[in-house]
Design a protein around this motif. Structure first.
Motif, PDB file in Angstrom:
ATOM      1  N   TRP A  72      81.685  53.020 101.651  1.00  8.40           N
ATOM      2  CA  TRP A  72      80.597  53.608 102.446  1.00  8.40           C
ATOM      3  C   TRP A  72      79.269  53.563 101.703  1.00  8.40           C
ATOM      4  O   TRP A  72      78.249  54.023 102.223  1.00  8.40           O
ATOM      5  CB  TRP A  72      80.921  55.064 102.810  1.00  8.40           C
ATOM      6  N   ARG A  73      79.273  53.010 100.514  1.00  4.96           N
ATOM      7  CA  ARG A  73      78.037  52.950  99.739  1.00  4.96           C
ATOM      8  C   ARG A  73      77.043  51.973 100.374  1.00  4.96           C
ATOM      9  O   ARG A  73      77.428  50.946 100.920  1.00  4.96           O
ATOM     10  CB  ARG A  73      78.334  52.506  98.304  1.00  4.96           C
ATOM     11  N   GLY A  74      75.770  52.331 100.278  1.00  4.05           N
ATOM     12  CA  GLY A  74      74.713  51.417 100.702  1.00  4.05           C
ATOM     13  C   GLY A  74      74.385  51.432 102.172  1.00  4.05           C
ATOM     14  O   GLY A  74      73.608  50.591 102.635  1.00  4.05           O
ATOM     15  N   ARG A  75      74.907  52.369 102.928  1.00  2.00           N
ATOM     16  CA  ARG A  75      74.653  52.397 104.360  1.00  2.00           C
ATOM     17  C   ARG A  75      73.301  53.002 104.715  1.00  2.00           C
ATOM     18  O   ARG A  75      72.886  52.950 105.883  1.00  2.00           O
ATOM     19  CB  ARG A  75      75.769  53.155 105.074  1.00  2.00           C
ATOM     20  N   ASN A  76      72.630  53.600 103.755  1.00  3.38           N
ATOM     21  CA  ASN A  76      71.339  54.232 104.030  1.00  3.38           C
ATOM     22  C   ASN A  76      70.221  53.675 103.163  1.00  3.38           C
ATOM     23  O   ASN A  76      69.220  54.360 102.912  1.00  3.38           O
ATOM     24  CB  ASN A  76      71.467  55.743 103.824  1.00  3.38           C
ATOM     25  N   VAL A  77      70.368  52.444 102.721  1.00  3.28           N
ATOM     26  CA  VAL A  77      69.352  51.819 101.869  1.00  3.28           C
ATOM     27  C   VAL A  77      68.001  51.818 102.582  1.00  3.28           C
ATOM     28  O   VAL A  77      67.881  51.402 103.744  1.00  3.28           O
ATOM     29  CB  VAL A  77      69.762  50.383 101.497  1.00  3.28           C
ATOM     30  N   GLY A  78      66.981  52.314 101.896  1.00  2.00           N
ATOM     31  CA  GLY A  78      65.618  52.301 102.424  1.00  2.00           C
ATOM     32  C   GLY A  78      65.276  53.449 103.348  1.00  2.00           C
ATOM     33  O   GLY A  78      64.098  53.632 103.689  1.00  2.00           O
ATOM     34  N   ARG A  79      66.252  54.235 103.749  1.00  8.95           N
ATOM     35  CA  ARG A  79      66.018  55.271 104.759  1.00  8.95           C
ATOM     36  C   ARG A  79      65.096  56.383 104.267  1.00  8.95           C
ATOM     37  O   ARG A  79      64.401  57.028 105.054  1.00  8.95           O
ATOM     38  CB  ARG A  79      67.351  55.865 105.216  1.00  8.95           C
ATOM     39  N   PHE A  80      65.053  56.596 102.954  1.00  5.90           N
ATOM     40  CA  PHE A  80      64.308  57.738 102.423  1.00  5.90           C
ATOM     41  C   PHE A  80      63.137  57.332 101.533  1.00  5.90           C
ATOM     42  O   PHE A  80      62.650  58.140 100.737  1.00  5.90           O
ATOM     43  CB  PHE A  80      65.270  58.657 101.661  1.00  5.90           C
ATOM     44  N   ASP A  81      62.680  56.109 101.697  1.00  8.03           N
ATOM     45  CA  ASP A  81      61.584  55.619 100.853  1.00  8.03           C
ATOM     46  C   ASP A  81      60.280  56.363 101.100  1.00  8.03           C
ATOM     47  O   ASP A  81      59.378  56.323 100.260  1.00  8.03           O
ATOM     48  CB  ASP A  81      61.366  54.120 101.085  1.00  8.03           C
ATOM     49  N   MET A  82      60.186  57.055 102.233  1.00 14.28           N
ATOM     50  CA  MET A  82      58.941  57.788 102.518  1.00 14.28           C
ATOM     51  C   MET A  82      58.768  59.013 101.633  1.00 14.28           C
ATOM     52  O   MET A  82      57.663  59.547 101.510  1.00 14.28           O
ATOM     53  CB  MET A  82      58.915  58.206 103.994  1.00 14.28           C
ATOM     54  N   GLY A  83      59.848  59.474 101.011  1.00 11.52           N
ATOM     55  CA  GLY A  83      59.757  60.633 100.124  1.00 11.52           C
ATOM     56  C   GLY A  83      59.950  61.944 100.846  1.00 11.52           C
ATOM     57  O   GLY A  83      59.948  62.032 102.077  1.00 11.52           O
ATOM     58  N   TRP A  84      60.111  63.007 100.051  1.00 12.16           N
ATOM     59  CA  TRP A  84      60.498  64.288 100.641  1.00 12.16           C
ATOM     60  C   TRP A  84      59.395  64.971 101.438  1.00 12.16           C
ATOM     61  O   TRP A  84      59.676  65.650 102.424  1.00 12.16           O
ATOM     62  CB  TRP A  84      61.076  65.235  99.603  1.00 12.16           C
ATOM     63  N   ASP A  85      58.134  64.806 101.064  1.00  9.49           N
ATOM     64  CA  ASP A  85      57.063  65.433 101.842  1.00  9.49           C
ATOM     65  C   ASP A  85      56.975  64.833 103.241  1.00  9.49           C
ATOM     66  O   ASP A  85      56.908  65.560 104.243  1.00  9.49           O
ATOM     67  CB  ASP A  85      55.726  65.287 101.119  1.00  9.49           C
ATOM     68  N   GLU A  86      56.988  63.524 103.330  1.00  8.28           N
ATOM     69  CA  GLU A  86      56.905  62.860 104.624  1.00  8.28           C
ATOM     70  C   GLU A  86      58.195  63.053 105.424  1.00  8.28           C
ATOM     71  O   GLU A  86      58.158  63.163 106.652  1.00  8.28           O
ATOM     72  CB  GLU A  86      56.621  61.368 104.425  1.00  8.28           C
ATOM     73  N   TYR A  87      59.328  63.107 104.733  1.00 15.41           N
ATOM     74  CA  TYR A  87      60.593  63.374 105.431  1.00 15.41           C
ATOM     75  C   TYR A  87      60.497  64.694 106.186  1.00 15.41           C
ATOM     76  O   TYR A  87      60.914  64.792 107.347  1.00 15.41           O
ATOM     77  CB  TYR A  87      61.752  63.434 104.432  1.00 15.41           C
ATOM     78  N   ARG A  88      59.971  65.706 105.522  1.00  9.35           N
ATOM     79  CA  ARG A  88      59.851  67.009 106.186  1.00  9.35           C
ATOM     80  C   ARG A  88      58.961  66.924 107.413  1.00  9.35           C
ATOM     81  O   ARG A  88      59.296  67.470 108.472  1.00  9.35           O
ATOM     82  CB  ARG A  88      59.299  68.064 105.213  1.00  9.35           C
ATOM     83  N   ARG A  89      57.851  66.225 107.302  1.00 13.40           N
ATOM     84  CA  ARG A  89      56.935  66.141 108.458  1.00 13.40           C
ATOM     85  C   ARG A  89      57.613  65.428 109.626  1.00 13.40           C
ATOM     86  O   ARG A  89      57.574  65.912 110.770  1.00 13.40           O
ATOM     87  CB  ARG A  89      55.653  65.414 108.064  1.00 13.40           C
ATOM     88  N   GLN A  90      58.244  64.303 109.344  1.00 16.02           N
ATOM     89  CA  GLN A  90      58.883  63.544 110.420  1.00 16.02           C
ATOM     90  C   GLN A  90      60.049  64.321 111.037  1.00 16.02           C
ATOM     91  O   GLN A  90      60.245  64.310 112.259  1.00 16.02           O
ATOM     92  CB  GLN A  90      59.381  62.198 109.887  1.00 16.02           C
ATOM     93  N   THR A  91      60.821  64.982 110.193  1.00 16.08           N
ATOM     94  CA  THR A  91      61.967  65.747 110.693  1.00 16.08           C
ATOM     95  C   THR A  91      61.504  66.917 111.543  1.00 16.08           C
ATOM     96  O   THR A  91      62.068  67.199 112.612  1.00 16.08           O
ATOM     97  CB  THR A  91      62.829  66.237 109.521  1.00 16.08           C
ATOM     98  N   TRP A  92      60.485  67.603 111.092  1.00 16.19           N
ATOM     99  CA  TRP A  92      59.922  68.731 111.851  1.00 16.19           C
ATOM    100  C   TRP A  92      59.461  68.266 113.234  1.00 16.19           C
ATOM    101  O   TRP A  92      59.745  68.920 114.251  1.00 16.19           O
ATOM    102  CB  TRP A  92      58.777  69.328 111.052  1.00 16.19           C
TER     103      TRP A  92
END
Length: 789
Positions: free
Chosen positions: A260-280
């Motif tokens: 199951w390794r490698g199934r999320n490659v690149g998904r979090f390149d935006m970083g944690w600050d932007e992740y929070r904004r997009q998720t919100w």
């Protein structure tokens, strides 16, 4: 608590004393012989008519903002499927830590009421904190079992007292003595996903197949659970099931299966600050948080993503990808359980309760993330320079990864803070799904009522039709402190007022009080990635939130409403006194010392083990760090020599091992979190024939984690000396002490390919003798140092 008596969930069982009285054979007619007598056989114990199967799923360390079903970026199709046929609860709360949440969940009482104000490894001798669930607080499994249910538990059990985890028991706080017919999983806070410390019932058992053959604990737990459910229904098709599936996932170590390794490659390149904004934004669009919910700001203590270098960002993103692989796989296994129930024709009348996390996302990985979770838990911070060269190892066997603090905060979107911080919803609010196709109306919608995990048990009692118990197994029962959530199942219940009006929260001194739409919150000074030391409670500051209008605790109203704040502070103290919350205690690693709790080894100066003593958990074993001790092995070396482990404690996270190398030399190896390693090797081979092997470990300081000196002797002759600059100050691992083998992961990487590296000679005894080297005089310490030099 009480049981609601209405048309939808009638009170079908009017019994509150268990076990039920002995059957008196009222219809039997007794004559001189059987030919003239009429038998009256005791009826089988059956559940109330039309009782549902119950599948209770509790994941570990998943924040509100990770799952796709609640707007996060980690794909969880099983959760989405269940939500489509059920209800999403966006205000279900946990305790902010694993053992406390689990104890509260299973008993329907607050975590301090059931003596689990902290994890068992930190238990202290106060009523709310001794880690021993009292018999006056029977589990929901006990009540269901005595009402005709088959009961089973798979995965993590973090509620056996830390000093009662050995094969000597006592076993009254193990699952099979708490109402569960069957248990298969591990005991403690976490375990290696590839080489777990498995138990079936109360017996330690080996991992059933190898990593090379695809072994992963979550697969194993799902396979075994499915097999059990099928066997139960084949034998007794009318007997309902209570299936508690509580994997250690996705608590560290974050180790997804190799495939199951490698199934999320690149998904979090935006970083944690932007992740929070997009998720919100996605949460608002999906309606899983109310319109107008604010996105809380990043606290100063958590670094900004943009402050990281490009190489650091690459590293941090890989940690998040690895975690997402792990979480998606865990959800896949939940889907397999649901598929199995559907395949048996049982899903329609199965109440599935899917609690996505026993607390918020964990910040225990420190600012940088770590390849060794126990390093952070012992209060040591990582170094990016050490991590970057090993970026491709993240999640592989031999690593125990944990992502950085920033991702924990992101995973708790839109809330403040993280696991351990009970004052804020980032620590306590976990997305939850109820699915019951036969009964739940208004499928696919959100239920916003304020609830807590103590409300799960009374909900189950109500829908099954079981009264609250007054007496269980001869012990008077404490009142259930939860309130049923079954009123939220109706088609018109989305706007129903919450029936939970007051709830306290406390963990590590972080505390809060919710009452009638308002919440007073106090984040104590200790941060969840700084696990050493204590902070001044007198310097704490309280905040005030109007939760009825401020879903995410975004606007502090303490200055505007000081009287309301004072009211809730006073109410917190009243609740704290009522539920055993006091005394407040913020210590972490300091409370993990096994000598703080009575055990079978407590106070003994000498302990002798024999061959076959394996899988003795560290919490129930003699203490061997920060204390002077001598290990004496009475062994026999056959003609041609021998090799293998004589005795070891710990594993790849940290530990020590005394073994005979393949060249016949004696080795003492000390693993300090796989960052520093110390080794003493004998200057000669261990001779053939009967031999006494001795290792003398001299602790040089009263400061935990300080230096020590090691001497090796063969047949009384010194053969090697060395020095350990740093000891482990708290726990080595979640592994065990083993005689004649290193049973789980390898303390010393040099023999990892020979695991478990059984000793090929004969061991008669292994004796530990304990002293206190910290009492050495300055001259003795100087003499020792000169000898080592």
């Amino acid at each position: 608590m009480g049981t609601k008596k209405d048309e939808e969930f009638p009170n079908r069982v009017d019994t509150n004393v268990y076990p039920r009285p002995e059957y008196r054979h009222p219809d039997a007619k007794i004559s001189t012989t059987y030919a003239d007598s009429i038998p009256d056989f005791p009826p089988p114990r059956t559940a109330p008519e039309d009782s549902p199967n119950i599948l209770l799923v509790l994941l570990d360390d998943v924040g509100f903002g990770w799952p796709s079903v609640f707007g996060g970026m980690v794909e969880m199709p099983a959760a989405e499927r269940l939500a489509a046929s059920g209800l999403l609860y966006n205000q279900l709360h946990t305790t902010a830590l694993c053992s406390p949440t689990r104890a509260a969940l299973l008993t329907g009482r607050n975590h301090h009421t059931v003596h689990t104000g902290i994890i068992g490894e930190m238990a202290t001798g106060f009523p709310g904190y001794d880690g021993i669930i009292p018999k006056s607080c029977a589990t929901i499994a006990e009540l269901l079992s005595q009402n005709g249910y088959a009961t089973g538990w798979w995965g993590k059990n973090h509620n056996v007292p830390d000093n009662q985890t050995s094969e000597a028991g006592p076993f009254d706080n193990w699952p099979t003595n708490q109402g569960f017919d069957y248990f298969y999983g591990f005991i403690g806070g976490d375990t290696d996903q590839f080489k777990p410390a498995l138990y079936r019932g109360t017996r330690a058992v080996p991992v059933p197949y190898s990593i090379e053959d695809g072994y992963h604990i979550d697969r194993d737990m799902a396979d075994d659970c499915i097999d059990w459910m099928r066997r139960q229904k084949a034998i007794a098709p009318d007997r309902p099931l209570f299936t508690y599936w509580s994997p250690g996932s996705v608590h560290a170590p974050h180790q997804p299966p190799l495939d199951w390794r490698g199934r999320n490659v690149g998904r979090f390149d935006m970083g944690w600050d932007e992740y929070r904004r997009q998720t919100w934004e996605r949460q608002l669009k999906m309606g899983v948080i109310p319109e107008g919910t604010g996105l809380t700001q990043r606290p100063d203590e958590i670094p900004a993503w943009d402050d990281a270098t490009d190489e650091e960002k690459r590293l941090y993103a890989r940690f998040a990808e690895n975690y997402a692989d792990f979480l998606s796989h865990t959800d896949y296994q939940v889907g397999r359980l649901v598929d199995a129930l559907e395949g048996m024709g049982e899903l329609e009348n199965t109440l599935v309760i899917y609690i996505i996390g026993d607390n918020g996302s964990s910040a225990e990985g420190t600012h940088t993330g770590t390849l060794n979770e126990f390093m952070g838990l012992n209060g040591y911070l990582g170094d990016v320079a050490d991590l970057l060269p090993r970026i491709d190892e993240i999640g592989l066997p031999g690593t125990t990864p944990h992502y950085p603090v920033g991702w924990a905060w992101a995973g708790d979107t839109p809330f403040q803070w993280t696991k351990q911080i009970a004052s804020h919803f980032g620590g306590t609010r976990n997305g939850t799904i109820f699915s019951w196709p036969k009964r739940i109306a208004d499928a696919g919608t959100v239920r916003p009522q304020f609830h807590h995990v103590i409300d799960i048990a009374p909900t189950i009692l109500e829908v099954v039709g079981i009264s609250e118990p007054a007496m269980v197994n001869g012990v008077p029962q404490k009142e259930i402190e939860g309130t049923s959530m079954a009123y939220t199942f109706g088609a018109d219940a989305a706007d129903a007022a919450s029936r939970r009006y007051t709830q306290y929260f406390e963990m590590f001194g972080n505390r809060a009080l919710y009452h009638d739409g308002w919440m007073a919150s106090c984040r104590h000074g200790k941060l969840p990635w700084i696990n050493v030391g204590s902070w001044d409670f007198a310097k704490d500051t309280w905040e005030l939130y109007h939760i009825a209008e401020d879903f995410s605790q975004a606007v502090d109203l303490a200055d505007e409403h000081p009287d309301k704040l004072r009211e809730l502070q006073d109410l917190f103290m009243a609740e704290a006194a009522k539920y055993n919350v006091l005394p407040l205690d913020d210590r972490f690693i300091e409370r993990t010392d096994v000598t703080l709790r009575p055990s079978y080894f407590y106070g003994r100066d000498s302990v002798t083990f024999y061959p076959g003593m394996i899988r003795l958990p560290e919490g129930s074993a003699p203490k061997t760090h920060n204390i002077t001790h001598t290990i004496t092995v009475d062994a026999e070396i056959p003609d041609g020599g021998a090799e293998g482990v004589l005795v070891a404690l710990g594993g790849d996270t940290a530990g020590w091992t005394l073994y005979v190398r393949d060249d016949g030399k004696l080795v003492y190896h000390y693993n300090w979190f796989d960052v520093e390693r110390y080794e003493v090797v004998s200057d000669r081979e261990v001779p053939v024939g009967p031999v006494e092997i001795r290792c003398e470990f001299v602790n040089e300081t009263n400061v935990p984690g300080g230096p020590a000196a090691v001497s090796l002797l063969i047949a009384g002759e010194p053969v090697g000396r060395g020095r350990i600059d740093k000891q482990v100050r708290g726990r080595f691992s979640v592994e065990t002490l083993d005689v004649g083998v290193d049973a789980l992961t390898a303390v010393d990487k040099s023999y990892a390919d020979k695991q478990p590296y059984w000793f090929t000679g004969t061991i008669h005894t292994v004796q530990f003798d304990f002293g206190d080297g910290a009492d050495l005089t300055p001259q003795e310490k100087l003499d020792l140092k000169l000898a080592m030099d």
